[in-house]
Design a protein around this motif. Structure first.
Motif, PDB file in Angstrom:
ATOM      1  N   ASP A 226       4.737  -4.665  39.176  1.00  0.00           N
ATOM      2  CA  ASP A 226       3.355  -4.236  39.046  1.00  0.00           C
ATOM      3  C   ASP A 226       3.108  -2.884  39.699  1.00  0.00           C
TER       4      ASP A 226
ATOM      5  N   VAL B 296       8.452  -3.621  30.486  1.00  0.00           N
ATOM      6  CA  VAL B 296       7.642  -2.587  31.117  1.00  0.00           C
ATOM      7  C   VAL B 296       8.436  -1.330  31.411  1.00  0.00           C
ATOM      8  N   ASP B 297       9.792  -1.414  31.439  1.00  0.00           N
ATOM      9  CA  ASP B 297      10.591  -0.223  31.710  1.00  0.00           C
ATOM     10  C   ASP B 297      11.080   0.433  30.423  1.00  0.00           C
TER      11      ASP B 297
ATOM     12  N   ASP C 194      -2.141  -2.953  27.481  1.00  0.00           N
ATOM     13  CA  ASP C 194      -1.270  -4.019  27.965  1.00  0.00           C
ATOM     14  C   ASP C 194      -1.664  -5.353  27.348  1.00  0.00           C
TER      15      ASP C 194
ATOM     16  N   ASP D 202       5.973   7.200  27.101  1.00  0.00           N
ATOM     17  CA  ASP D 202       5.676   6.625  28.416  1.00  0.00           C
ATOM     18  C   ASP D 202       6.475   5.350  28.672  1.00  0.00           C
ATOM     19  N   TYR D 203       6.766   5.122  29.937  1.00  0.00           N
ATOM     20  CA  TYR D 203       7.390   3.884  30.390  1.00  0.00           C
ATOM     21  C   TYR D 203       7.107   3.753  31.880  1.00  0.00           C
ATOM     22  N   ARG D 204       7.468   2.638  32.463  1.00  0.00           N
ATOM     23  CA  ARG D 204       7.295   2.428  33.898  1.00  0.00           C
ATOM     24  C   ARG D 204       8.665   2.475  34.557  1.00  0.00           C
ATOM     25  N   ASP D 205       8.754   3.280  35.602  1.00  0.00           N
ATOM     26  CA  ASP D 205      10.030   3.554  36.261  1.00  0.00           C
ATOM     27  C   ASP D 205      10.326   2.473  37.289  1.00  0.00           C
TER      28      ASP D 205
ATOM     29  N   TRP E   4       5.420  -0.340  39.696  1.00  0.00           N
ATOM     30  CA  TRP E   4       6.227   0.733  39.106  1.00  0.00           C
ATOM     31  C   TRP E   4       5.307   1.837  38.589  1.00  0.00           C
ATOM     32  N   MET E   5       5.683   3.059  38.828  1.00  0.00           N
ATOM     33  CA  MET E   5       4.873   4.198  38.444  1.00  0.00           C
ATOM     34  C   MET E   5       5.189   4.630  37.020  1.00  0.00           C
ATOM     35  N   ILE E   6       4.198   5.245  36.368  1.00  0.00           N
ATOM     36  CA  ILE E   6       4.361   5.690  34.992  1.00  0.00           C
ATOM     37  C   ILE E   6       5.161   6.982  34.946  1.00  0.00           C
ATOM     38  N   ASP E   7       6.115   7.036  34.036  1.00  0.00           N
ATOM     39  CA  ASP E   7       6.877   8.256  33.777  1.00  0.00           C
ATOM     40  C   ASP E   7       7.130   8.326  32.281  1.00  0.00           C
TER      41      ASP E   7
END
Length: 999
Positions: free
Chosen positions: A813, A864-865, A766, A802-805, A815-818
């Protein structure tokens, strides 16, 4: 002179009449006596004490009282100097920004340099040392309203511990010889070029001088390697005139040029405005020499700085040993502390030998009667016995009762003896015993001196031990205050430790000197009589006999272990009174029972534990993603990443671990004119949720060649940092190879809490966006690729980019990783900036590649998404060897523990404070009675409240205002504040005034 515990004498001396008695008679001791060997002091204490005694004798023989007061005056003068350093003006205080800015407004109030040219001719002398000849040409303009007859130049005479020894000083004014007037201090030389008359208009001053040893050993900031450094301030520490048309010439011999690590650098600065550049040899340099020049034709305000830096290979020139002044600057700030430490040694020696108790006879015998006219209170003073004083007083009182005393009175007195015996020597009775001993009136203390039993030493040495520590401590404070404004040169610089250490040492020394009241010969004889009483009690088993009215018993207690004596006497009291008494009656309200001691210990433990926690453990709210790779430290300023390609290969090792081998290719745009050679840092995670990824660094190459670098650890990451000694300019390519030998870790997937084996290859940590793409923020090409066996990926729950859902939480902050599955990145994502392809890689493997182009704004997409950092592969638990669910649980527990502990401490403090405030026993006056409840109110509940508040601040140190942990942790803080306030209000409230009472 002897130890306090070994000054013994005979059996027939009572301390009442010593007339005619030879106290040092070495006659054969009587039968049954105890022989006491003379004390054997350590050689160190004996030598130091002998020196002090000889010094005392010499001073008394050479001055008497006038000299004594003179020495006191000297220490008062030293203290006055310390006070001046502590509260007076700062000596050589560096100019502040406001001072420099204001000097620009008054530039015309003094002469102005129309031309300022300085030339340095640097050579290696025959003895291998560095010799620098300097010529300064200053065309000074003196305005009509300026009353001046010349100029001043301030030269530094010390450089990194070397004496520069300015020599061959000569000057001219308008071409005519001029004798400079020199004023020298330990570190500076002021040269005044005075015409002897008021000057107006333009005048040319030329100053020539020679400096030696203008180089020092150092560590190169760029490479971290040893070098020899010549870094010089051309204008000196205080050039208070404005100037224009500045030039600086640096003339180096080939012997120096051939050993340059990199080209010299020169610069010019005023306040926050600065410019510098690498210097190149002039084409017309003389044979065998290289001339470098720095010029500037701008108007520069007063108090500017100009400098040059030359970095040489180690061993290029011979360096002298450090100068005397270097050692003064290095160790001088420690001098008061060292002197205090030495003074402490002498004070301990004086206390142990010179000021020790006098000797009695070399033996003593048992005594069946206590000394005449010596109460137990006076005896306690002589023996300095604290723990058994109360029991001795009760026994002394009980022994005075006569048979005609009413039985009830004798029984009550015996009960008091029993109570005191039960308390004697116990830990809970220690505060009470110390208070009782401290309450001994001045009468007992003065009686010792009135009867000649103790003495107070007087003389030069004692004066020194009282006055010198105070004066040296004040000087230490003043030195710390003065040096806090300067660049520290001391070998160690811990100002708080210096102040605390000097203060503690001084307090100990003064206490040793001030409280040294040794026994006289008469006092030693009296003490030996008391020891004889103790010997009699031991031989006759006096503590085991009843009735407890023997007059020697009270005095014998003072020299017996208080706990042992109390237990023996308590048994006799119970035998005499019977066992039908209240077994806890001996516990007075001020006796600290085990629970009360535990409460106070817990209060102290809570505060100490909290202090250690917030001091040693980083706040959990610190995100920890301020990575070195994305800062401008370590010389990375001026290095931008223009392209990025990361190619990973996923395999399974023979022992079943997930292994990722990565090759990074990074395109760099480097600015060759930064103040230090440009460097590059790359950084990757090495541990995730407490589980090691097995990161190892392979080859690091720049433009296809190995480049010097270091591998360092920063938190849960490792970084590669280049250490190039020479500046680079333009485009370059960095290639780094690294391997994750255990890439799979235990993780929780989604909101259902399913545990999986997660392979999360994070190519970019990050914060990468701040250092990628240069000014236009475009990184091209910008690609990630993963090569893997499709059969292995078929077992994955999810495999992709990877991205943040954003659908998993309200706060970004949280958001979970998917992952976007391979081949399924939306084509319209970021205006089609993402390009994905799948290609065969041979051997049944496939390569999945994601390329990032530019979005509608013309920049590299970032959010982040959106995918941006690597690949996420989640497999069923047990797919790989290496994932550690225990470490995952421990990490999760570590994350929730701080707020839980803070809440628990605060709520516990409120609960204890509330319960004790309501249920604590009250005195008739309304205040809380002594006991466990009051200790909770006074100590434990407030301590828990303080701890809860401190932990709240520590936990939430960097939390944003909308973070739910802020409110959750605040519960504990509020509860702690409420509990602490309630406890203090109730626990420390005094008795209520009676109705109608007046103030």
């Amino acid at each position: 002179m002897t130890d306090a515990g070994r000054d013994e004498t005979t059996s027939d001396v009572t301390g009442a009449d010593l007339t005619g008695t030879d106290l040092t008679d070495p006659a054969t001791p009587p039968a049954g006596s105890v022989t006491v060997d003379p004390p054997r002091h350590t050689p160190l204490w004996a030598a130091l004490s002998a020196f002090l005694l000889s010094l005392e004798g010499w001073l008394r023989s050479h001055g008497g009282e006038p000299l004594r007061y003179t020495i006191r005056g000297f220490w008062m003068l030293v203290a006055a100097i310390g006070i001046f350093l502590l509260v007076g003006p700062v000596i050589n205080k560096p100019m502040t920004l406001d001072d420099i800015l204001s000097s620009a407004d008054t530039a015309t109030d003094r002469w102005i340099a129309r031309d300022l040219a300085v030339e340095y001719t640097v050579d290696i002398a025959d003895d291998g040392t560095l010799v620098t000849r300097v010529e300064e040409r200053i065309t000074a303009f003196f305005p009509d309203d300026v009353d001046a007859s010349g100029i001043e130049r301030l030269l530094v005479t010390q450089y990194q511990g070397n004496e520069l020894n300015p020599s061959d000083i000569e000057a001219t004014l308008n071409g005519e010889p001029l004798e400079p007037r020199a004023v020298e201090t330990p570190t500076e030389l002021t040269l005044t070029l005075d015409a002897g008359e008021r000057l107006t208009g333009d005048h040319e001053f030329v100053l020539r001088y020679t400096l030696q040893h203008l180089a020092a050993d150092a560590i190169d900031e760029a490479s971290g390697e040893p070098v020899q450094l010549l870094e010089w301030d051309v204008l000196g520490p205080n050039f208070g005139s404005a100037f224009t048309n500045f030039s600086m010439r640096l003339d180096l011999s080939d012997a120096l040029t051939d050993n340059l690590v990199r080209d010299p650098r020169g610069g010019l600065a005023w306040t926050l405005l600065a410019a510098s550049s690498w210097l190149e040899p002039e084409p017309d340099s003389p044979a065998g020499r290289s001339v470098y020049e720095l010029t500037n034709d701008q108007n520069i305000p007063p108090n500017a700085n100009a400098w040059f830096t030359v970095v040489l290979e180690p061993g290029t020139v011979e360096l002298p040993p450090p100068s005397t002044w270097f050692w003064v600057q290095t160790w001088g700030p420690l001098a008061p502390l060292v002197l205090l430490a030495l003074t402490l040694l002498f004070a301990i020696a004086a206390r142990a030998v010179a000021w020790s108790d006098a000797r009695g006879r070399p033996w003593y015998v048992a005594q069946s009667e206590p000394p005449d006219d010596v109460s137990v209170r006076l005896a306690a003073r002589i023996l300095r016995s604290r723990r058994g004083l109360e029991l001795a007083e009760k026994l002394e009182h009980h022994a005075t009762l006569r048979r005609r005393t009413p039985a009830a009175t004798r029984r009550a007195s015996l009960e008091h003896v029993g109570h005191a015996a039960r308390r004697a020597g116990r830990l809970g009775d220690l505060p009470r015993a110390l208070r009782r001993y401290a309450s001994l009136t001045l009468a007992e203390s003065r009686e010792q001196y009135a009867r000649g039993l103790r003495r107070i030493p007087h003389g030069f040495v004692r004066d020194a031990f009282i006055w010198a520590p105070i004066a040296l401590t004040i000087v230490q404070w003043g030195v710390v205050r003065q040096l806090s404004y300067q660049v520290p040169l001391a070998v160690v610089w811990w100002p708080a430790a210096f102040v605390a250490g000097s203060t503690v040492l001084a307090a100990i020394i003064v206490a040793l000197a001030y409280t040294a009241h040794p026994l006289t010969t008469e006092g030693a004889v009296l003490r030996q009589h008391l020891q004889g009483v103790h010997l009699y009690a031991e031989r006759t088993q006096l503590f085991a006999r009843t009735p407890l009215r023997d007059p020697a018993l009270a005095h014998a207690v003072l020299l017996t272990d208080a706990r042992d004596a109390g237990s023996a006497i308590a048994e006799q009291v119970e035998a005499e009174l019977g066992h039908d008494r209240d077994p806890s009656a001996w516990r007075t309200p001020d006796f600290l029972t085990a629970p009360r001691l535990a409460v106070r210990a817990l209060a102290l433990l809570a505060l100490v534990g909290t202090a250690l926690t917030v001091t040693l453990i980083p706040s959990p709210s610190i995100a920890g993603n301020d990575y070195a790779a994305y800062t401008y430290d370590f010389g990375t300023y001026g290095t931008e990443i223009e392209s990025f390609e990361a190619d990973a290969v996923l395999t399974r090792s023979d022992d079943g671990r997930a292994v990722i081998a990565v090759t990074e290719t990074v395109g760099l745009l480097m600015d060759g004119n930064t103040s230090q050679p440009g460097q590059v840092i790359r950084q990757w995670a090495d541990r995730v949720t407490g589980q090691s990824l097995g990161l190892t660094i392979g080859d690091v190459r720049l433009d296809g060649r190995d480049v010097s670098h270091v591998v360092e650890r920063e938190g849960d990451t490792q970084l590669v940092r280049t250490t190039m000694a020479e500046p680079l300019d333009g485009e370059h390519t960095l290639t780094v190879e690294y391997t994750l030998a255990s890439a799979a870790v235990a993780a929780v997937r989604g909101q259902n809490g399913e545990t999986v084996d997660r392979v999360h290859w994070v190519a970019l940590l990050d914060g990468w966006r701040s250092r990628f793409g240069g000014d236009d923020r475009v990184v091209e090409p910008f690609t990630f690729s993963m090569t893997a066996d499709p059969a292995l990926l078929d077992d994955a729950i999810v495999a992709g980019w990877d991205y943040r859902d954003p659908d998993t939480a309200d706060r970004a902050d949280d958001w979970m990783i998917d992952a976007y599955p391979f081949g399924e990145v939306p084509v319209d994502l970021a205006d089609g900036a993402y390009t994905e392809r799948v290609e065969p890689a041979g051997g049944g493997l496939e390569t999945y590649t994601l390329s990032l182009g530019t979005d509608a704004d013309g920049g590299t997409p970032w959010a982040v998404d959106r995918p941006y950092s690597g690949v996420l592969l989640d497999f069923p638990a047990g797919t790989f060897t290496g994932p550690d669910e225990g470490a995952l649980r421990a990490q999760t527990l570590a994350e929730v523990t701080p707020p839980a502990v803070a809440i628990g401490i605060g709520v516990l403090g409120l609960a204890l404070g509330g319960l004790c405030a309501v249920g604590a026993p009250r005195r008739p006056s309304g205040d809380v009675a002594e006991g466990l409840a009051r200790d909770v109110l006074r100590w434990l509940a407030p301590a828990l409240g303080v701890s809860a508040v401190v932990l709240f601040v520590w936990i939430t140190l960097e939390l944003p205002a909308d973070d739910p942990r802020l409110a959750i942790s605040g519960i504990g803080a509020l509860a702690g504040i409420a509990g602490g306030w309630l406890a203090l209000a109730v626990g420390w409230r005094g008795p209520r005034k009676a109705a109608g009472a007046t103030a």
